[in-house]
Design an enzyme around this catalytic site. Structure first.
Site, PDB file in Angstrom:
ATOM      1  N   ASP A 177       0.359   2.606   3.727  1.00 40.88           N
ATOM      2  CA  ASP A 177      -0.399   3.793   3.297  1.00 40.88           C
ATOM      3  C   ASP A 177       0.518   5.014   3.327  1.00 40.88           C
ATOM      4  O   ASP A 177       0.169   6.079   3.820  1.00 40.88           O
ATOM      5  CB  ASP A 177      -1.634   4.013   4.171  1.00 40.88           C
ATOM      6  CG  ASP A 177      -2.777   4.686   3.424  1.00 40.88           C
ATOM      7  OD1 ASP A 177      -2.576   5.112   2.276  1.00 40.88           O
ATOM      8  OD2 ASP A 177      -3.873   4.788   4.003  1.00 40.88           O
TER       9      ASP A 177
ATOM     10  N   HIS B 202     -10.394   0.284  -2.136  1.00 37.31           N
ATOM     11  CA  HIS B 202     -10.750   1.207  -1.056  1.00 37.31           C
ATOM     12  C   HIS B 202     -12.194   1.584  -1.341  1.00 37.31           C
ATOM     13  O   HIS B 202     -12.480   2.280  -2.308  1.00 37.31           O
ATOM     14  CB  HIS B 202      -9.799   2.408  -1.115  1.00 37.31           C
ATOM     15  CG  HIS B 202     -10.159   3.572  -0.255  1.00 37.31           C
ATOM     16  ND1 HIS B 202      -9.210   4.260   0.473  1.00 37.31           N
ATOM     17  CD2 HIS B 202     -11.326   4.217  -0.024  1.00 37.31           C
ATOM     18  CE1 HIS B 202      -9.786   5.264   1.108  1.00 37.31           C
ATOM     19  NE2 HIS B 202     -11.082   5.257   0.818  1.00 37.31           N
TER      20      HIS B 202
ATOM     21  N   LYS C 287      -6.051  -0.713  -8.926  1.00 37.18           N
ATOM     22  CA  LYS C 287      -6.540  -0.209  -7.637  1.00 37.18           C
ATOM     23  C   LYS C 287      -7.835   0.562  -7.838  1.00 37.18           C
ATOM     24  O   LYS C 287      -7.907   1.487  -8.632  1.00 37.18           O
ATOM     25  CB  LYS C 287      -5.490   0.715  -7.003  1.00 37.18           C
ATOM     26  CG  LYS C 287      -5.992   1.517  -5.806  1.00 37.18           C
ATOM     27  CD  LYS C 287      -6.349   0.633  -4.620  1.00 37.18           C
ATOM     28  CE  LYS C 287      -6.987   1.425  -3.483  1.00 37.18           C
ATOM     29  NZ  LYS C 287      -6.133   2.470  -2.931  1.00 37.18           N
TER      30      LYS C 287
ATOM     31  N   HIS D 120       0.850  -1.195   0.000  1.00 37.88           N
ATOM     32  CA  HIS D 120       0.000   0.000   0.000  1.00 37.88           C
ATOM     33  C   HIS D 120       0.884   1.244   0.000  1.00 37.88           C
ATOM     34  O   HIS D 120       0.954   1.993   0.965  1.00 37.88           O
ATOM     35  CB  HIS D 120      -0.931   0.004   1.208  1.00 37.88           C
ATOM     36  CG  HIS D 120      -2.063   0.962   1.081  1.00 37.88           C
ATOM     37  ND1 HIS D 120      -3.362   0.621   1.355  1.00 37.88           N
ATOM     38  CD2 HIS D 120      -2.104   2.261   0.701  1.00 37.88           C
ATOM     39  CE1 HIS D 120      -4.151   1.657   1.166  1.00 37.88           C
ATOM     40  NE2 HIS D 120      -3.393   2.675   0.773  1.00 37.88           N
TER      41      HIS D 120
ATOM     42  N   HIS E 112     -10.406   3.042  -5.975  1.00 36.98           N
ATOM     43  CA  HIS E 112     -10.394   3.986  -4.852  1.00 36.98           C
ATOM     44  C   HIS E 112     -11.641   4.849  -4.886  1.00 36.98           C
ATOM     45  O   HIS E 112     -12.040   5.352  -5.942  1.00 36.98           O
ATOM     46  CB  HIS E 112      -9.144   4.872  -4.898  1.00 36.98           C
ATOM     47  CG  HIS E 112      -8.881   5.584  -3.613  1.00 36.98           C
ATOM     48  ND1 HIS E 112      -9.639   6.648  -3.186  1.00 36.98           N
ATOM     49  CD2 HIS E 112      -7.946   5.385  -2.646  1.00 36.98           C
ATOM     50  CE1 HIS E 112      -9.192   7.072  -2.016  1.00 36.98           C
ATOM     51  NE2 HIS E 112      -8.159   6.318  -1.668  1.00 36.98           N
TER      52      HIS E 112
ATOM     53  N   HIS F 259      -6.860  -1.252   4.139  1.00 36.44           N
ATOM     54  CA  HIS F 259      -7.316  -0.752   5.452  1.00 36.44           C
ATOM     55  C   HIS F 259      -8.733  -1.232   5.770  1.00 36.44           C
ATOM     56  O   HIS F 259      -9.697  -0.467   5.835  1.00 36.44           O
ATOM     57  CB  HIS F 259      -7.200   0.760   5.588  1.00 36.44           C
ATOM     58  CG  HIS F 259      -7.393   1.548   4.339  1.00 36.44           C
ATOM     59  ND1 HIS F 259      -8.554   1.521   3.613  1.00 36.44           N
ATOM     60  CD2 HIS F 259      -6.572   2.406   3.686  1.00 36.44           C
ATOM     61  CE1 HIS F 259      -8.449   2.309   2.576  1.00 36.44           C
ATOM     62  NE2 HIS F 259      -7.250   2.858   2.593  1.00 36.44           N
TER      63      HIS F 259
ATOM     64  N   HIS G  28      -7.075  13.626   1.896  1.00 36.72           N
ATOM     65  CA  HIS G  28      -8.233  13.487   1.009  1.00 36.72           C
ATOM     66  C   HIS G  28      -8.798  14.830   0.573  1.00 36.72           C
ATOM     67  O   HIS G  28      -9.962  14.924   0.192  1.00 36.72           O
ATOM     68  CB  HIS G  28      -9.289  12.591   1.658  1.00 36.72           C
ATOM     69  CG  HIS G  28      -8.846  11.172   1.734  1.00 36.72           C
ATOM     70  ND1 HIS G  28      -8.879  10.326   0.646  1.00 36.72           N
ATOM     71  CD2 HIS G  28      -8.286  10.458   2.743  1.00 36.72           C
ATOM     72  CE1 HIS G  28      -8.388   9.151   0.996  1.00 36.72           C
ATOM     73  NE2 HIS G  28      -8.014   9.212   2.256  1.00 36.72           N
TER      74      HIS G  28
END
Length: 571
Positions: free
Chosen positions: A364, A250, A221, A138, A223, A276, A324
């Site tokens: 992460d 995610h 991935k 990650h 997300h 996560h 974010h």
């Protein structure tokens, strides 16, 4: 003439042997040596007046194919498969054999293919612990400096996405598009670690996804910041099934396009790696943790929540806002951030790791996680659970071997299996790339003594270069010759999709690293996660956030003090 040594004398000269116990760092974890593959009385030891000299432990005239390039003598191997003492032989950058090295002409029990000759270098492993290089799946490739932090901590493989400190990379582990994939493979060619890139998986049609795999991505991935809808999940998994790559996900924190059960339905029994999995790093609020009970889901944690401490909740809000692209002055942005942070699910995450229901650990990096703390946070979690929950039910004897093997698997073999890297890395066994980490037991989990990449020392604790010997202060983790020049490319791997090698474009990028296709990513399940394959029936109360596994409430207190912390990093 024979001589008998007591255990203390023997361990001082040759390292611990079968039945000896030692503590890992300042944790509560105690291991016991399960077996010793060397031969008593014929141990290999290097130095003045010792064994590895010509005509003694070193053979002359042996066939070159049987002579090792490197032998690590009398090391204590800690791996998912066991805890044992062995000489570790390396040839052509790969682990050649584990067992007894030396000169078969004068020594008993030398393992075939483990001859020490004039072409053999030696690392004295007496009293040291040896593990496989760690794998962090990650990685936000925000800055190239992460690689130095990672390898200095014992992590030798980085898998993730990004293009530097772009807003998208700060939030999502994706390298979007063929052009970006090509440039990032070229850029990471200079980093002294194995690298694999994840392309952007958020698209409801397959064309743009397959293009990224042909360009050299090693997986995809999904997300939420790019829109993890059921349609995008299905399209991404269809492409992954066709190309034998892994999908990491995610999920949708806000439950806008669906709830946890909708995402699980979109998985449709297909293999997927949930990042996560507890949810503080992102995912369906409040019950993404339910996926720990799904047989096709390979769950992992990121290290900001590892382990649950008195500071965990407070530090998360600011991290979320920055990573974010949120504005804390906007009520809706603040509500988004606060919806992720739940003490009840973070506490349950500790217990699920200890049960073996969460299978992997990752960072992460620079996107809420710390790239240099994957190994440390893993062992801090293991220590916390040992202190709070006692020995695991399956332990046999006065030690913590099962727990130690379970936790080391979380950042070595299991991420390797999940992402199709296991033919190359992830365990200490013959045939694997010699990505190996040596630790002094007192510093285990905090500061590696030596890190080998492809059989060559790439990072090490090293003193003042102007000193007369290697040990004067300041002793710091520093790059070594394996991290320099053309040796870097010769000892590292770039992982790509098989479609990239078939397409041929990636061979034109001018990379010095060996290109290796990931494989065996599809059809995996929780059953394939070594020592971390528990499938409890999961329930999450939507009002109280309490988590139950097989009807049992998962609860633990936050830690106020941790091992492997400030006392190890004063300088």
């Amino acid at each position: 003439m024979s001589r008998t040594l007591d255990r203390r004398q023997y361990a001082q000269i040759y390292g611990p042997t079968t039945g000896d116990r030692l503590r890992l760092g300042d944790t509560a974890l105690v291991l016991e040596v399960e077996r010793d593959l060397t031969t008593y009385g014929d141990e290999c030891v290097f130095g003045g007046g010792k064994v590895l000299r010509d005509g003694m432990g070193q053979a002359a005239g042996a066939p070159p194919a049987q002579v090792l390039d490197l032998v690590i003598t009398n090391a204590l191997v800690v791996d998912h498969a066991g805890i044992f003492k062995a000489d570790v032989g390396v040839r052509a950058g790969r682990i050649a054999a584990l067992g007894k090295a030396g000169n078969p002409g004068v020594m008993a029990g030398v393992t075939p293919g483990m001859i020490v000759g004039p072409g053999t270098e030696v690392i004295a492993g007496e009293g040291l612990i040896l593990t496989a290089g760690g794998i962090d799946t990650h990685i936000h490739f925000v800055s190239p400096q992460q690689a130095a932090e990672a390898i200095a901590s014992g992590v030798t493989t980085l898998l993730g996405g990004g293009t530097g400190p772009a807003t998208g990379t700060n939030a999502t582990t994706c390298t979007p598009g063929a052009w970006n994939v090509a440039r990032m493979l070229q850029a990471t060619d200079a980093l002294p670690v194995n690298v694999g890139l994840l392309g952007k998986g958020n698209a409801s049609s397959p064309e743009g996804l397959a293009e990224q795999l042909r360009a050299g991505a090693a997986g995809l991935k999904l997300h939420e910041d790019w829109g993890t809808t059921p349609a995008a999940i299905d399209a991404c998994l269809r492409v992954a099934e066709a190309h034998d790559v892994q999908v990491a996900i995610h999920t949708d924190t806000l439950n806008e396009s669906g709830c946890a059960e909708d995402s699980i339905a979109a998985f449709a029994g297909r293999t997927i790696h949930t990042f996560h999995t507890e949810g503080a790093g992102g995912g369906h609020a409040p019950d993404i943790i339910r996926v720990c009970g799904e047989p096709n889901v390979l769950p992992s944690s990121t290290n900001p929540t590892r382990p649950f401490t008195v500071n965990t909740l407070d530090e998360h809000l600011d991290m979320l806002v920055v990573c974010h692209h949120l504005d804390p002055s906007l009520p809706e942005d603040l509500a988004f951030a606060e919806s992720r942070i739940r003490g009840e699910t973070i506490a349950a995450e500790d217990v699920l790791h200890d049960l073996g229901a969460i299978s992997m650990m990752s960072s992460d990096s620079q996107a809420m996680g710390r790239v240099g703390e994957v190994v440390t946070r893993t062992w801090q979690t293991a220590d916390k659970m040992r202190r709070q929950r006692g020995r695991l039910p399956g332990e046999r004897g006065d030690h913590d071997n099962l727990r130690i093997r379970r936790y080391v698997a979380k950042y070595t073999v299991n991420p390797a299996v999940a992402h199709g890297l296991a033919d190359e890395v992830g365990s200490v066994e013959p045939g694997k790339l010699a990505d190996l980490v040596l630790w002094r037991p007192a510093f285990f989990g905090a500061k590696p003594e030596l890190v080998l990449k492809g059989g060559l020392i790439a990072w090490a604790q090293m003193g003042d270069a102007n000193a007369s010997i290697p040990t004067p202060q300041p002793v710091l983790a520093r790059p070594m010759f394996g991290a320099l020049g053309r040796a870097l490319g010769a000892t590292c791997v770039a992982f790509v999709a098989g479609a990239a090698l078939e397409d041929g474009a990636v061979q034109g990028y001018g990379l010095s690293k060996r290109l290796v296709a990931v494989r065996g990513c599809r059809g995996l399940g929780k059953r394939d996660m070594r020592l971390n394959d528990a499938l409890p029936r999961m329930e999450v109360d939507p009002e109280t956030y309490e988590v139950r596994a097989d009807g049992e409430l998962l609860r633990c207190e936050p830690a106020a003090r941790l091992p492997l912390a400030q006392r190890y990093f004063l300088f």
